[in-house]
Write a protein that holds these residues in place. Sequence first.
Motif, PDB file in Angstrom:
ATOM      1  N   GLU A 190       0.829  -1.215   0.000  1.00  0.00           N
ATOM      2  CA  GLU A 190       0.000   0.000   0.000  1.00  0.00           C
ATOM      3  C   GLU A 190       0.860   1.261   0.000  1.00  0.00           C
ATOM      4  O   GLU A 190       0.551   2.236  -0.692  1.00  0.00           O
ATOM      5  CB  GLU A 190      -0.962  -0.005   1.192  1.00  0.00           C
ATOM      6  CG  GLU A 190      -2.110  -1.000   1.058  1.00  0.00           C
ATOM      7  CD  GLU A 190      -2.997  -0.721  -0.157  1.00  0.00           C
ATOM      8  OE1 GLU A 190      -3.086   0.454  -0.579  1.00  0.00           O
ATOM      9  OE2 GLU A 190      -3.589  -1.681  -0.683  1.00  0.00           O
ATOM     10  N   ILE A 207       2.235   1.740  -3.447  1.00  0.00           N
ATOM     11  CA  ILE A 207       1.202   2.288  -4.336  1.00  0.00           C
ATOM     12  C   ILE A 207       1.066   3.789  -4.130  1.00  0.00           C
ATOM     13  O   ILE A 207       1.032   4.573  -5.101  1.00  0.00           O
ATOM     14  CB  ILE A 207      -0.144   1.573  -4.086  1.00  0.00           C
ATOM     15  CG1 ILE A 207      -0.087   0.139  -4.634  1.00  0.00           C
ATOM     16  CG2 ILE A 207      -1.298   2.346  -4.740  1.00  0.00           C
ATOM     17  CD1 ILE A 207      -1.305  -0.690  -4.280  1.00  0.00           C
ATOM     18  N   GLU A 256       1.756   6.622  -6.972  1.00  0.00           N
ATOM     19  CA  GLU A 256       0.680   7.546  -7.350  1.00  0.00           C
ATOM     20  C   GLU A 256       1.114   8.993  -7.179  1.00  0.00           C
ATOM     21  O   GLU A 256       0.820   9.850  -8.033  1.00  0.00           O
ATOM     22  CB  GLU A 256      -0.565   7.243  -6.512  1.00  0.00           C
ATOM     23  CG  GLU A 256      -1.255   5.929  -6.890  1.00  0.00           C
ATOM     24  CD  GLU A 256      -2.404   5.584  -5.974  1.00  0.00           C
ATOM     25  OE1 GLU A 256      -3.290   4.829  -6.402  1.00  0.00           O
ATOM     26  OE2 GLU A 256      -2.415   6.058  -4.809  1.00  0.00           O
ATOM     27  N   LEU A 309       3.142   0.340 -10.953  1.00  0.00           N
ATOM     28  CA  LEU A 309       1.952   0.624 -10.150  1.00  0.00           C
ATOM     29  C   LEU A 309       0.860  -0.401 -10.437  1.00  0.00           C
ATOM     30  O   LEU A 309       0.199  -0.906  -9.519  1.00  0.00           O
ATOM     31  CB  LEU A 309       1.453   2.040 -10.442  1.00  0.00           C
ATOM     32  CG  LEU A 309       0.131   2.437  -9.780  1.00  0.00           C
ATOM     33  CD1 LEU A 309       0.230   2.350  -8.260  1.00  0.00           C
ATOM     34  CD2 LEU A 309      -0.274   3.846 -10.212  1.00  0.00           C
ATOM     35  N   GLN A 362      -1.050  -2.774  -7.791  1.00  0.00           N
ATOM     36  CA  GLN A 362      -2.500  -2.696  -7.615  1.00  0.00           C
ATOM     37  C   GLN A 362      -3.147  -4.072  -7.788  1.00  0.00           C
ATOM     38  O   GLN A 362      -4.090  -4.408  -7.074  1.00  0.00           O
ATOM     39  CB  GLN A 362      -3.085  -1.688  -8.610  1.00  0.00           C
ATOM     40  CG  GLN A 362      -2.758  -0.244  -8.243  1.00  0.00           C
ATOM     41  CD  GLN A 362      -3.033   0.731  -9.361  1.00  0.00           C
ATOM     42  OE1 GLN A 362      -2.896   0.397 -10.543  1.00  0.00           O
ATOM     43  NE2 GLN A 362      -3.408   1.963  -9.013  1.00  0.00           N
ATOM     44  N   ARG A 363      -2.618  -4.864  -8.708  1.00  0.00           N
ATOM     45  CA  ARG A 363      -3.152  -6.221  -8.831  1.00  0.00           C
ATOM     46  C   ARG A 363      -2.875  -7.022  -7.563  1.00  0.00           C
ATOM     47  O   ARG A 363      -3.727  -7.755  -7.073  1.00  0.00           O
ATOM     48  CB  ARG A 363      -2.547  -6.928 -10.040  1.00  0.00           C
ATOM     49  CG  ARG A 363      -3.238  -8.279 -10.256  1.00  0.00           C
ATOM     50  CD  ARG A 363      -2.537  -9.187 -11.222  1.00  0.00           C
ATOM     51  NE  ARG A 363      -3.241 -10.454 -11.294  1.00  0.00           N
ATOM     52  CZ  ARG A 363      -2.701 -11.593 -11.652  1.00  0.00           C
ATOM     53  NH1 ARG A 363      -1.421 -11.637 -12.004  1.00  0.00           N
ATOM     54  NH2 ARG A 363      -3.408 -12.699 -11.677  1.00  0.00           N
ATOM     55  N   ARG A 384      -6.834  -4.661  -6.432  1.00  0.00           N
ATOM     56  CA  ARG A 384      -7.514  -3.493  -7.025  1.00  0.00           C
ATOM     57  C   ARG A 384      -7.429  -3.621  -8.546  1.00  0.00           C
ATOM     58  O   ARG A 384      -6.664  -2.944  -9.223  1.00  0.00           O
ATOM     59  CB  ARG A 384      -6.851  -2.219  -6.503  1.00  0.00           C
ATOM     60  CG  ARG A 384      -7.134  -2.028  -5.009  1.00  0.00           C
ATOM     61  CD  ARG A 384      -6.088  -1.248  -4.257  1.00  0.00           C
ATOM     62  NE  ARG A 384      -5.894   0.114  -4.728  1.00  0.00           N
ATOM     63  CZ  ARG A 384      -5.159   1.026  -4.100  1.00  0.00           C
ATOM     64  NH1 ARG A 384      -4.568   0.710  -2.952  1.00  0.00           N
ATOM     65  NH2 ARG A 384      -5.019   2.236  -4.598  1.00  0.00           N
ATOM     66  N   GLU A 391      -8.288  -0.684 -11.057  1.00  0.00           N
ATOM     67  CA  GLU A 391      -7.238   0.331 -11.014  1.00  0.00           C
ATOM     68  C   GLU A 391      -5.992  -0.169 -11.733  1.00  0.00           C
ATOM     69  O   GLU A 391      -5.302   0.607 -12.421  1.00  0.00           O
ATOM     70  CB  GLU A 391      -6.907   0.679  -9.561  1.00  0.00           C
ATOM     71  CG  GLU A 391      -8.049   1.386  -8.830  1.00  0.00           C
ATOM     72  CD  GLU A 391      -7.722   1.623  -7.373  1.00  0.00           C
ATOM     73  OE1 GLU A 391      -6.544   1.883  -7.065  1.00  0.00           O
ATOM     74  OE2 GLU A 391      -8.639   1.543  -6.531  1.00  0.00           O
ATOM     75  N   ALA A 392      -5.671  -1.438 -11.596  1.00  0.00           N
ATOM     76  CA  ALA A 392      -4.516  -1.999 -12.286  1.00  0.00           C
ATOM     77  C   ALA A 392      -4.701  -1.908 -13.798  1.00  0.00           C
ATOM     78  O   ALA A 392      -3.767  -1.533 -14.526  1.00  0.00           O
ATOM     79  CB  ALA A 392      -4.294  -3.441 -11.861  1.00  0.00           C
ATOM     80  N   SER A 413      -4.099   1.619 -14.883  1.00  0.00           N
ATOM     81  CA  SER A 413      -2.674   1.977 -14.879  1.00  0.00           C
ATOM     82  C   SER A 413      -1.958   1.360 -16.072  1.00  0.00           C
ATOM     83  O   SER A 413      -1.075   1.994 -16.674  1.00  0.00           O
ATOM     84  CB  SER A 413      -2.029   1.524 -13.565  1.00  0.00           C
ATOM     85  OG  SER A 413      -2.564   2.266 -12.471  1.00  0.00           O
TER      86      SER A 413
END
Length: 480
Positions: free
Chosen positions: A25, A28, A32, A48, A52-53, A57, A60-61, A64
């Motif tokens: 986290e 990430i 970001e 990123l 995220q994967r 998430r 979101e992945a 990105s």
Amino acid sequence: MDEAAETPETLLRAAAAYREGGRVELAIQAYEAALRLRPAMPNSWYNLAQLQRRAGRFDEALASYDQALAHGIEGPEEVHLNRGVIFSDDLGRADLAEEALQEALRIAPDYVPALLNLGNLHEDRGALDEARAAFARALAIAPDASTPLARLIGVTRLTGPDDPLAKAARARIARAGSAAEERVELGYALAGALDRAGEWDLAFAAAVEANIAVPTRYDRGAHERFIDRLIAAFPAAGANASGAATGEAPVFILGMFRSGSTLAEQILAKGDGVVTGGELGIVPELAAGLPGYPEAAASAPEAAIAQLRADYLARLRRARGPARFHTDKRPDNFLHVGFIKRLFPDAKIVHTVRAPADMAVSLFFLHLDPAMAYATDLGDIADWYRQYRRLMAHWEALWPDDIHRLDYDTLVADPRPAIEALFRFTGVPHGPEALNYSGSDQAVRTASAGQVHQPLYARASGRWRRYERHLGPFFEALKD
């Protein structure tokens, strides 16, 4: 993090350090922040997306990865491959996965990882001709690689032990300097193919050699002590109650691997409003995140359980979207029934069972995750089975009305009563056509993919008899 005082360079250094340290986290957040300051960094978008994967998430992945492409990342075919993996493995969207893989191959027609993933996707759908074509093309491009050969053997019915593919596999396995993983991968593929060709003694010998080459081993004592702790942590149904029923629980399907759990899920998928989860890792991951599990799960206050429940549901909906009924088909969730009943007191659990010797043979022939080291030894399979039976007897005594046994051998011998009982127990509405299972049209990412795309058949029941003279260690270990 004081973003105003940071530069993209310092933020990227911090992100890399967090990533190396497993602090996902924070990594990430650092990426970001860096990308807000300097968006035109395609490699950072790529990094990123990977994080995220890992955090679950998935949308979101994907976004990105889109940014990495938009900013001109080198090797875009790899980005499309990774998007395809998210669609297939995490989101259950085989259609979008195929689009992503085809785009990777449009950019780089000889990109072997995309061909292998495309072949896997076709196999998951039961489209074996297309799978063979993809694997054969990958093998032609990379003739010295073991994976294309193993995957091609896995979807091909050999003419016998002298089939050219079998000869190629044996030559690779015997080659001086071949890596253990190569021997394992090709050995399991050869064992399965010889089994399908009816060369049972040769098939068993190939499986033995493959299992010997697996480096990890099972600790019987440690596993027995863990089962003891699970039983002690959840001694009674009301001892760890977590409030009222939530009405949000998925249908959990669990049991031994190779006991018919995938078939049970695909039967339920014929009902109304059902979205299948497949082999979700959410429950084991939540359990692994609790220091002192299982005792910590049993004693956690209701507020903590409510947060874990919300986390589970959020991850389920991110992965599979909304549904009237979800399924969570993870066989080894039998270890976590006590935890599941804390999260969802009203959870309905389908426990799939099958003749133990048939499961043993099936496990012994499969290339499984290293965490399933028990599957490499017949005596260890018997020990795992004994501990599973001991634990499930405990759970079934605690929640007899919430755990339904679905016997695979009974199901395939006389389907309709078993299917009716399954729908009745789960409360899934269905039309009459759901009671006549004729095969699934979904992509299924388990070793049972070949069966669930066909109408029910009983020929897998009693498979163990072909190997009876080799199963002495299994039966001996079950005597106790």
